[in-house]
Design a protein around this motif. Structure first.
Motif, short mmCIF file in Angstrom:
data_model
loop_
_atom_site.label_atom_id
_atom_site.label_comp_id
_atom_site.label_asym_id
_atom_site.label_seq_id
_atom_site.Cartn_x
_atom_site.Cartn_y
_atom_site.Cartn_z
N ALA A 22 -10.28 63.49 -20.48
CA ALA A 22 -11.08 63.78 -19.28
C ALA A 22 -12.09 62.68 -19.01
O ALA A 22 -12.30 62.27 -17.87
CB ALA A 22 -11.79 65.12 -19.45
N LEU A 23 -12.72 62.18 -20.08
CA LEU A 23 -13.72 61.11 -19.91
C LEU A 23 -13.06 59.81 -19.47
O LEU A 23 -13.61 59.07 -18.64
CB LEU A 23 -14.51 60.92 -21.20
N GLN A 31 -1.81 77.57 -22.59
CA GLN A 31 -2.86 76.73 -23.16
C GLN A 31 -2.95 75.49 -22.27
O GLN A 31 -1.94 74.97 -21.82
CB GLN A 31 -2.50 76.30 -24.59
N GLY A 32 -4.17 75.02 -22.00
CA GLY A 32 -4.34 73.85 -21.16
C GLY A 32 -5.48 72.98 -21.64
O GLY A 32 -6.32 73.41 -22.44
N VAL A 44 -6.73 70.63 -14.85
CA VAL A 44 -6.23 71.07 -16.15
C VAL A 44 -4.76 70.69 -16.26
O VAL A 44 -4.00 70.84 -15.30
CB VAL A 44 -6.36 72.61 -16.30
N GLU A 45 -4.36 70.18 -17.42
CA GLU A 45 -2.95 69.96 -17.68
C GLU A 45 -2.47 71.03 -18.67
O GLU A 45 -3.08 71.25 -19.71
CB GLU A 45 -2.71 68.56 -18.30
N VAL A 92 2.25 70.12 -16.60
CA VAL A 92 1.95 70.18 -15.17
C VAL A 92 0.44 70.22 -15.01
O VAL A 92 -0.25 70.95 -15.72
CB VAL A 92 2.62 71.43 -14.53
N GLU A 93 -0.05 69.44 -14.06
CA GLU A 93 -1.50 69.32 -13.85
C GLU A 93 -1.87 69.96 -12.51
O GLU A 93 -1.13 69.89 -11.55
CB GLU A 93 -1.87 67.84 -13.86
#
Length: 401
Positions: A272-273, A379-380, A392-393, A399-400
């Motif tokens: 994410a960062l 779970q993501g 979220v993936e 899949v995002e």
């Protein structure tokens, strides 16, 4: 006027499903470093200015790559035929012949037109297997070449990062289709040393050609990547501070940013960062006036190595040929800068359009893949942040959303 390189064991290295081959490499060690030869398909010989073929190529300005489909910039008879560096066939090419020292610095560059004959059409997987010690039929004989290229690539990569190139290491996914063209899954794209060695060779050639133009004060179409967006970069730095990651004060150079990203290795929020850092970057564009590439930490950079699928590379080839022609006549060619800048703007616009359609098609396939699983729980992993929320993936299906 062409050199004969047909006896040189140049090879192409591409993906399994590639059909156009526009770059070939040869690497040999020298006492003080390496000789790197990058041979690129001479598309400009076939696609002439003031032709309908050129008009349509410029209108498209890039090939568009979609799952199991390509919308080519050039007709297939060119892109997959006479221009493509097919094995064991004579092909016209443009060559960047470089001497590179042990620190990864290019000490000498010679650019010239040539005729070549590819000695093998290799895939990334084959080269990866040879480099890991496997015996691969028809490829093991090139082991020394692959090892030389790998050693050079490691040196070039270290040199680039030492001077400030940024490595985001964002994992890419690709759509898997069944026989009917429907999506059955997403999978991670493999990233091997074979990918990196080709990448480093192409980056070295692109820089060498850009340097050639700058040192002679000749106009060309540069690949410009500016400094990051200050507001987005500030948001990124504030978030890093929340996680206790030290950020140097003062102007955020590309070298400093890379040091910060290195601290994220193994961090639970690394993806994410990294995405947030990537969003703070300016989009690279083609330009006559501006040079320099923040992301690569390079003073000189342009696109020279993919003229089958990118129009700017074709333009650079034409400008090189014009330069050589003028040198033979001991004169100076006047290039209309405004016209060249208009071509650069067209190429930037079509590149953005191609990227947009690639994203939209992948998003469509993701919707088709997941539409029958509404109501299920997964779970993501949070993989991106924006003003509108977060992305979220899904860990299982990749899949995002």
């Amino acid at each position: 006027k062409r050199r004969d390189l047909r006896s040189m064991p140049l090879v192409t290295i591409d993906g399994d499903d590639a059909r156009d081959f526009d770059d070939a490499i040869y690497v040999e060690p020298k006492n003080d470093g390496w000789r790197l030869v990058v041979a690129i398909a001479d598309v400009a010989h076939y696609v002439r200015e003031d032709t309908a073929l050129n008009t349509e190529a410029l209108r498209r300005a890039t090939s568009v790559y979609l799952p199991r489909r390509v919308l080519p910039m050039l007709p297939e008879r060119l892109s997959n035929g006479i221009c493509s560096l097919k094995p064991n066939e004579d092909r016209l090419c443009m060559v960047a012949d470089m001497a590179i020292d042990r620190q990864g610095r290019t000490t000498k560059t010679e650019l010239y037109p040539a005729v070549m004959r590819s000695h093998a059409r290799c895939t990334y997987g084959e080269v990866h297997r040879v480099l890991t010690g496997e015996e691969v039929a028809g490829r093991t004989q090139f082991r020394r070449l692959f090892e030389n290229a790998q050693a050079l690539a490691v040196t070039l990569r270290k040199m680039r990062f030492d001077r400030g190139a940024i490595d985001f290491e964002i994992a890419e996914t690709k759509v898997v289709l069944n026989g009917e063209g429907l999506p059955v899954g997403m999978e991670r794209r493999e990233r091997w040393e074979s990918h990196r060695l080709v990448e480093e060779c192409m980056l070295a050639a692109n820089e060498a050609v850009a340097r050639f133009f700058r040192e002679r004060e000749l106009p060309t179409v540069n690949r410009f990547h500016g400094d990051p967006d200050e507001d987005r970069l500030h948001t990124f730095i504030r978030l890093l501070n929340v996680y206790g990651i030290a950020v140097p004060t003062g102007e955020m150079t590309s070298k400093m940013l890379n040091q910060v990203l290195a601290q994220l290795q193994g961090h639970p929020e690394q993806r994410a960062l990294n995405q947030l850092a990537l969003r703070s970057m300016m989009q690279a564009v083609y330009s006559v006036e501006q040079s320099g590439h923040y992301g690569l930490g390079a003073q000189d950079y342009l696109h020279f190595t993919s003229p089958i699928r990118r129009y700017p590379d074709l333009l650079v080839h034409r400008l090189l040929k014009a330069c050589w022609a003028v040198a033979r006549r001991s004169g100076r060619r006047e290039v209309e800068i405004d016209k060249l800048e208009a071509l650069a703007v067209q190429c930037s616009e079509r590149e953005r359009a191609a990227m947009q359609v690639e994203r939209e098609v992948n998003a469509l396939y993701a919707c088709l893949l997941i539409k029958d699983r509404l109501g299920e729980e997964f779970q993501g992993t949070v993989c991106g942040l924006s003003e509108n929320g977060f992305s979220v993936e899904l860990d299982e299906v990749l899949v995002e959303g």
